[in-house]
Write a protein that holds these residues in place. Structure first.
Motif, PDB file in Angstrom:
ATOM      1  N   HIS A  37      65.555  38.000 -51.364  1.00  0.00           N
ATOM      2  CA  HIS A  37      65.298  36.676 -50.788  1.00  0.00           C
ATOM      3  C   HIS A  37      64.043  36.698 -49.909  1.00  0.00           C
ATOM      4  O   HIS A  37      63.202  35.799 -49.996  1.00  0.00           O
ATOM      5  N   TRP A  38      63.927  37.716 -49.086  1.00  0.00           N
ATOM      6  CA  TRP A  38      62.790  37.797 -48.165  1.00  0.00           C
ATOM      7  C   TRP A  38      61.482  38.146 -48.867  1.00  0.00           C
ATOM      8  O   TRP A  38      60.418  37.686 -48.465  1.00  0.00           O
ATOM      9  N   ASN A  39      61.540  39.001 -49.871  1.00  0.00           N
ATOM     10  CA  ASN A  39      60.323  39.623 -50.383  1.00  0.00           C
ATOM     11  C   ASN A  39      59.903  39.220 -51.787  1.00  0.00           C
ATOM     12  O   ASN A  39      58.899  39.727 -52.286  1.00  0.00           O
ATOM     13  N   VAL A  40      60.638  38.333 -52.435  1.00  0.00           N
ATOM     14  CA  VAL A  40      60.239  37.927 -53.775  1.00  0.00           C
ATOM     15  C   VAL A  40      58.870  37.244 -53.730  1.00  0.00           C
ATOM     16  O   VAL A  40      58.559  36.507 -52.776  1.00  0.00           O
ATOM     17  N   GLU A  41      58.056  37.518 -54.739  1.00  0.00           N
ATOM     18  CA  GLU A  41      56.719  36.928 -54.845  1.00  0.00           C
ATOM     19  C   GLU A  41      56.532  36.418 -56.266  1.00  0.00           C
ATOM     20  O   GLU A  41      57.177  36.890 -57.194  1.00  0.00           O
ATOM     21  N   GLY A  42      55.632  35.484 -56.408  1.00  0.00           N
ATOM     22  CA  GLY A  42      55.282  34.997 -57.744  1.00  0.00           C
ATOM     23  C   GLY A  42      55.348  33.491 -57.834  1.00  0.00           C
ATOM     24  O   GLY A  42      55.715  32.807 -56.867  1.00  0.00           O
ATOM     25  N   PRO A  43      55.000  32.964 -59.003  1.00  0.00           N
ATOM     26  CA  PRO A  43      54.947  31.513 -59.180  1.00  0.00           C
ATOM     27  C   PRO A  43      56.311  30.833 -59.048  1.00  0.00           C
ATOM     28  O   PRO A  43      56.380  29.641 -58.787  1.00  0.00           O
ATOM     29  N   ASP A  44      57.389  31.601 -59.199  1.00  0.00           N
ATOM     30  CA  ASP A  44      58.738  31.041 -59.066  1.00  0.00           C
ATOM     31  C   ASP A  44      59.337  31.334 -57.687  1.00  0.00           C
ATOM     32  O   ASP A  44      60.549  31.258 -57.507  1.00  0.00           O
ATOM     33  N   PHE A  45      58.468  31.635 -56.721  1.00  0.00           N
ATOM     34  CA  PHE A  45      58.929  32.041 -55.398  1.00  0.00           C
ATOM     35  C   PHE A  45      59.980  31.101 -54.815  1.00  0.00           C
ATOM     36  O   PHE A  45      61.059  31.528 -54.428  1.00  0.00           O
ATOM     37  N   HIS A  46      59.676  29.829 -54.723  1.00  0.00           N
ATOM     38  CA  HIS A  46      60.572  28.909 -54.024  1.00  0.00           C
ATOM     39  C   HIS A  46      61.946  28.847 -54.691  1.00  0.00           C
ATOM     40  O   HIS A  46      62.977  28.956 -54.016  1.00  0.00           O
ATOM     41  N   ALA A  47      61.969  28.690 -55.978  1.00  0.00           N
ATOM     42  CA  ALA A  47      63.241  28.614 -56.704  1.00  0.00           C
ATOM     43  C   ALA A  47      64.043  29.908 -56.538  1.00  0.00           C
ATOM     44  O   ALA A  47      65.263  29.875 -56.317  1.00  0.00           O
ATOM     45  N   MET A  48      63.373  31.043 -56.624  1.00  0.00           N
ATOM     46  CA  MET A  48      64.076  32.326 -56.527  1.00  0.00           C
ATOM     47  C   MET A  48      64.498  32.610 -55.091  1.00  0.00           C
ATOM     48  O   MET A  48      65.558  33.201 -54.859  1.00  0.00           O
ATOM     49  N   HIS A  49      63.688  32.205 -54.140  1.00  0.00           N
ATOM     50  CA  HIS A  49      64.041  32.339 -52.724  1.00  0.00           C
ATOM     51  C   HIS A  49      65.379  31.621 -52.468  1.00  0.00           C
ATOM     52  O   HIS A  49      66.295  32.189 -51.856  1.00  0.00           O
ATOM     53  N   LEU A  50      65.517  30.424 -52.971  1.00  0.00           N
ATOM     54  CA  LEU A  50      66.750  29.649 -52.813  1.00  0.00           C
ATOM     55  C   LEU A  50      67.905  30.259 -53.619  1.00  0.00           C
ATOM     56  O   LEU A  50      69.042  30.303 -53.149  1.00  0.00           O
ATOM     57  N   PHE A  51      67.617  30.725 -54.815  1.00  0.00           N
ATOM     58  CA  PHE A  51      68.645  31.334 -55.659  1.00  0.00           C
ATOM     59  C   PHE A  51      69.227  32.575 -54.984  1.00  0.00           C
ATOM     60  O   PHE A  51      70.454  32.731 -54.907  1.00  0.00           O
ATOM     61  N   PHE A  52      68.358  33.462 -54.489  1.00  0.00           N
ATOM     62  CA  PHE A  52      68.841  34.673 -53.824  1.00  0.00           C
ATOM     63  C   PHE A  52      69.628  34.323 -52.562  1.00  0.00           C
ATOM     64  O   PHE A  52      70.606  34.992 -52.230  1.00  0.00           O
ATOM     65  N   GLU A  53      69.228  33.256 -51.883  1.00  0.00           N
ATOM     66  CA  GLU A  53      69.980  32.813 -50.711  1.00  0.00           C
ATOM     67  C   GLU A  53      71.404  32.412 -51.104  1.00  0.00           C
ATOM     68  O   GLU A  53      72.376  32.763 -50.419  1.00  0.00           O
ATOM     69  N   SER A  54      71.547  31.700 -52.202  1.00  0.00           N
ATOM     70  CA  SER A  54      72.892  31.304 -52.644  1.00  0.00           C
ATOM     71  C   SER A  54      73.722  32.533 -52.996  1.00  0.00           C
ATOM     72  O   SER A  54      74.934  32.568 -52.736  1.00  0.00           O
ATOM     73  N   GLN A  55      73.085  33.544 -53.545  1.00  0.00           N
ATOM     74  CA  GLN A  55      73.806  34.767 -53.901  1.00  0.00           C
ATOM     75  C   GLN A  55      74.236  35.532 -52.644  1.00  0.00           C
ATOM     76  O   GLN A  55      75.374  35.983 -52.566  1.00  0.00           O
ATOM     77  N   TYR A  56      73.357  35.661 -51.660  1.00  0.00           N
ATOM     78  CA  TYR A  56      73.787  36.416 -50.478  1.00  0.00           C
ATOM     79  C   TYR A  56      74.814  35.648 -49.658  1.00  0.00           C
ATOM     80  O   TYR A  56      75.650  36.247 -48.996  1.00  0.00           O
TER      81      TYR A  56
END
Length: 155
Positions: A37-56
């Protein structure tokens, strides 16, 4: 205070050991998911940031439930990082990239490891006639299978 729930002291001790390993695995996976959640990078950053938050968030709830199940069996739950590191089946791996695909693959591997561990644990609970813990573990198995499915859907 001793509890009297139809399980002998050895059964409780053995079952709590299984749950303690699971608690450690859940905590390590939670930490690894926070890292994604903290360290993901790339063009899908925002979506993945939120996705990892839902998982944690889901894992945080699971951690509390596992610790509380240990307490319901009358034992103390492990609660230090040192204990979690000693108990866990999971390992830390340094990823070569901080892209979502690398994080997803690593987290999926850990979920699948936990799923396999829970399946073995369910059999142990069945053998010991600890039906409450068995049912609890089946519920966790379903949660991890769903989380793994969600991760797999991104690959």
């Amino acid at each position: 205070m001793e509890i009297s729930i139809g399980l002998d002291a050895k059964q409780i001790k053995d079952n709590v050991k299984v749950l303690s390993v699971l608690l450690a695995d859940e905590h390590i996976l939670y930490t690894k998911t926070r890292n994604a959640h903290w360290n993901v990078e790339g063009p899908d950053f925002h979506a993945m940031h939120l996705f990892f938050e839902s998982q944690y968030d889901e894992l945080e709830e699971i951690i509390d439930e596992v610790a509380e199940r240990i307490r319901q069996l009358g034992q103390m739950a492990p609660g230090s990082l040192k204990e979690f590191i000693q108990l866990t089946n999971l390992s830390e791996k340094k990823l070569s990239k901080n892209d979502s695909q690398s994080f997803i693959k690593a987290l999926l591997e850990d979920h699948e490891s936990i799923i396999s561990y829970i399946r073995e644990a369910v059999e142990k609970m069945e053998d010991s006639k600890d039906f409450g813990t068995e049912d609890f573990l089946v519920g966790l198995l379903e949660k991890h299978e769903k989380m793994a499915w969600m991760l797999r859907g991104h690959l």
